[in-house]
Design a protein around this motif. Structure first.
Motif, mmCIF file in Angstrom:
data_model
loop_
_atom_site.group_PDB
_atom_site.id
_atom_site.type_symbol
_atom_site.label_atom_id
_atom_site.label_comp_id
_atom_site.label_asym_id
_atom_site.label_seq_id
_atom_site.Cartn_x
_atom_site.Cartn_y
_atom_site.Cartn_z
ATOM 1 N N HIS A 114 33.966 15.077 -22.533
ATOM 2 C CA HIS A 114 35.512 15.612 -23.022
ATOM 3 C C HIS A 114 35.010 16.218 -24.039
ATOM 4 N N ALA B 136 40.507 11.481 -24.364
ATOM 5 C CA ALA B 136 38.971 11.349 -25.590
ATOM 6 C C ALA B 136 39.507 9.916 -26.481
ATOM 7 N N ASN C 138 37.189 17.108 -26.646
ATOM 8 C CA ASN C 138 37.988 16.626 -27.719
ATOM 9 C C ASN C 138 36.855 15.891 -28.271
ATOM 10 N N LYS D 220 34.335 5.667 -28.111
ATOM 11 C CA LYS D 220 34.765 5.472 -28.531
ATOM 12 C C LYS D 220 36.200 5.698 -29.163
#
Length: 747
Positions: A298, A331, A300, A323
């Motif tokens: 990802h 994200a 970000n 995450k």
């Protein structure tokens, strides 16, 4: 009701009065020593305190209460300490847990241990009634004894792992120019070693991972900082460390060591907070090549808590990423990456059912129901996108949400740290998060128990089989219980030296348990590289199986419980074949029973008989039965052989025994037939006569042991003068391989 009157001598810790179970009275609070550390809420400000010492005769769950009608209007407070008067540590405390400002506190007490109970005058100095209640302690419940280790120094005291190659957990603390190791001795004491290093370019301000990257037999360190990654590689037999730091910008979060490409060399992985994750591939000598991309990409980032776990039982470590990211972006979606076995990974977050937006910094993986598949507790660090998730592994590469009714749905605590170990050794993996142990009840539910310790590195720091917790300068020693245990330590040969990524399994009458060897669990701390198993009150383990990352397998049978079992890859023994028989000398058409005595722990058997005819398996047995029965139909000699197999392979040399089958003709028949034996009984000399050439004659005892074979071929006679009187068997073999067996009586 009997009341115990308490005198007024309880002015200080050293003059504390003895308190025992039952109802009693606390005198007006006038003690001159006020505790320096408050265990109950409400802060400081008390000017007097009464001191009592409680020493239980056995393990109890203890409740102290002042919640009596007679105490109405008296606001009191209680503190419970462990240790001695010169070094006290808070265990429990309460302020206003009862009705109208009265207090109630419960704690687990270990028999023979001194506990100091203190009431202060923070709100009121009046005397009051109390009760100390002793309840039987559930063997699965635990207490921890905090012990201060003042010699632990360094800026980052966040790791427990073996550093000197003896497989005992050591305490590792570092600063920019020093690595300090408290090396655990067998007795549970520590020897301090300090290793000066070059100034680390990056400190482990976010996480640390430990493993043997350069394969010299001593573990190396990974420092994950907010701007880069430093490796400290051991040298000179583990007595020095050389720094390797990359130029790449890495906003490190959780770091791990694992063999990513399955080449037998330990690699490193680091979660990147704001970009795709990074990893370092090892050439086998500690030379690390930096890569970014392919393992959580990802743009970000949002990558916080990586953990490597074999979720689909294909003997390859997969990657789960807890995450965390605010806002409306993606994200914050948790990720699962499946190891394809060729150095590549596939994002299977959605099909597995693990793509969840819960805000989390770490997850606790273990086989919580002992069905042989790794489950996961995803621990919430914020309630913004939901709370904790308990996901059950269905065994088909999918997970089901079983949070409802599990106890996790009612657990309101939140943290960045969640790890799983069997702390009470009851055979079910628990979950630890700062201040709370979620004990696994073995039925899909957890019971929360609060403790005074915060998070820390987990390992067995006194070599007693119960896992302890090190936080800063304090070790919270697990006081243990009556449950039994096994610790397994590994040394890889084809696989990486630490055996990281190996699956360790134990089996018994109670079922199966599994553990994965991991470097880097939770969010920040580094814990033991050994596999710990509790088995409750069971008193045996049938076998231990290690499935190495290389694909090799080792099986150890009947290990000693309450001990440490060390296993080196490909060292577990194959069976030594052995059997016993019900007889070795029989008549035609009789049956012999064979009993396998092979060790260790065969699981397969292959029986062969030579020659191939004249016999058959019977009584429902076959050539692969453990204990077969064989009927011998024709006279002659037969060689029966056994090859035994266990999880490590087959016996190198078959075990064999010779079976002699005599025909059923009697002495008279032999004196009348083609072969004549006379006289029988005989005293000194035995004569044989045959129309065929006699090749060999053997005289055997009734146990089948050969005692003579001296045939005078000139006149076909055998001297019997050396034989004691008794009954023997005579085996006669002619030139055309015909065999006759008869009984012989020596006078």
């Amino acid at each position: 009701m009997l009341l115990k009157l308490i005198s007024v001598a309880q002015q200080t810790c050293s003059s504390a009065l003895v308190m025992t179970g039952g109802i009693g009275t606390i005198a007006p609070i006038t003690g001159t020593q006020v505790p320096a550390q408050m265990c109950a809420t409400g802060g400081s400000g008390a000017t007097a305190a009464n001191w009592y010492k409680y020493t239980p005769s056995q393990n109890y769950s203890v409740t102290i209460t002042t919640d009596f009608v007679a105490n109405a209007g008296i606001d009191n407070r209680v503190h419970v300490y462990l240790g001695n008067c010169s070094s006290l540590a808070c265990l429990a405390g309460d302020d206003d847990g009862g009705t109208g400002g009265l207090c109630v506190v419960t704690f687990n007490a270990l028999g023979g241990t001194d506990y100091y109970i203190v009431f202060d005058n923070m709100y009121n100095s009046a005397g009051f009634q109390y009760e100390l209640i002793e309840n039987s302690l559930n063997p699965s419940q635990l207490t921890f004894t905090p012990t201060t280790i003042s010699t632990i120094s360094g800026s980052y005291k966040i790791a427990v792992a073996d550093m000197n190659g003896d497989y005992l957990d050591d305490i590792v603390s570092v600063r920019d120019t020093n690595i300090q190791v408290h090396q655990q001795d067998v007795s549970g004491t520590f020897t301090i070693a300090n290793y000066i290093t070059s100034e680390a370019q990056f400190d482990p301000s976010w996480s640390m991972a430990i493993g043997d990257l350069n394969e010299d037999g001593y573990n190396d360190l990974l420092y994950g900082s907010g701007s880069g990654v430093t490796f400290m590689l051991s040298a000179n037999g583990g007595t020095a460390y050389n720094q390797t730091s990359g130029p790449e910008y890495v906003f490190s979060q959780r770091s791990n060591m694992v063999d990513i490409n399955n080449d037998g060399h330990l690699d490193a992985f680091v979660c990147h907070d704001v970009e795709p994750n990074v990893y370092y591939i090892n050439d086998g000598t500690g030379n690390l090549t930096f890569y970014q991309g392919g393992l959580g990409d990802h743009p970000n980032g949002g990558n916080y808590g990586s953990i490597w776990v074999d979720y689909n039982n294909d003997n390859l470590p997969d990657l789960f990423i807890a995450k965390c990211r605010g806002g409306s972006g993606t994200a914050n979606i948790n990720e699962m990456h499946k190891n394809n076995g060729n150095g590549t990974f596939t994002d299977v977050s959605v099909p597995t059912g693990l793509a969840d937006p819960v805000q989390t910094w770490s997850s606790a993986w273990n086989d919580f129901d002992n069905d042989g598949w790794m489950d996961v507790v995803v621990g919430a660090s914020s309630s913004a996108n939901g709370m904790h998730k308990f996901m059950h592994n269905n065994g088909d590469e999918t997970f089901s949400d079983i949070t409802s009714g599990s106890g996790l749905d009612s657990f309101a605590g939140m943290s960045t740290e969640y790890v799983s170990y069997d702390f009470n050794n009851d055979g079910f993996a628990d979950v630890f998060t700062p201040g709370t142990m979620l004990f696994n009840n073995g039925n899909g539910t957890f019971t929360a128990q609060t403790f005074s310790m915060s998070m820390g590195a987990v390992g067995d720091l006194n070599n007693d089989g119960f896992l302890d917790i090190q936080n800063g300068n304090t070790i919270y020693f697990n006081d243990g219980n009556i449950n039994n245990w096994l610790t397994v330590t590994l040394k890889g040969t084809t696989s990486n030296k630490n055996g990281i990524g190996a699956r360790v399994e134990i089996y018994g009458a109670w079922g199966k348990q599994i553990r994965d060897i991991r470097a880097g669990v939770g969010f920040r701390y580094m814990g033991t590289l050994n596999a710990h198993f509790g088995i409750g009150t069971e008193n045996s383990i049938d076998s231990v199986v290690v499935r190495w990352p290389s694909g090799n397998r080792d099986v150890i049978c009947n290990p000693t419980i309450n001990s440490v079992l060390h296993i080196e890859e490909n060292s577990a023994p194959v069976p030594t074949a052995l059997f016993s028989t019900s007889a070795v000398l029989i008549n035609q058409n009789e049956i012999i029973d064979f009993t396998d005595n092979s060790t260790p722990c065969p699981t397969e058997w292959n029986w062969t008989v030579s020659p191939l005819s004249g016999w058959n398996f019977t009584n429902g047995t076959t050539a692969t039965s453990e204990n077969p029965s064989i009927a011998f139909n024709d006279a002659g000699n037969y060689v029966v052989s056994l090859t035994a197999t266990n999880g490590n392979g087959s016996s190198a040399i078959p075990y064999s025994a010779t079976i002699t089958v005599q025909n059923t003709v009697g002495i008279t028949d032999l004196t009348q037939g083609a072969i004549k034996v006379f006289p029988n009984p005989a005293a000194d000399l035995l004569y044989l006569k045959s129309d065929q050439t006699i090749r060999e004659v053997k005289i055997m005892s009734l146990l089948g042991e050969e005692v003579a074979s001296s045939l005078n071929k000139t006149n076909n006679t055998i001297s019997l003068t050396h034989l004691p009187a008794g009954v023997y068997f005579l085996q006669i073999m002619t030139q055309n391989d015909q065999t006759q067996i008869t009984r012989l009586v020596k006078q």
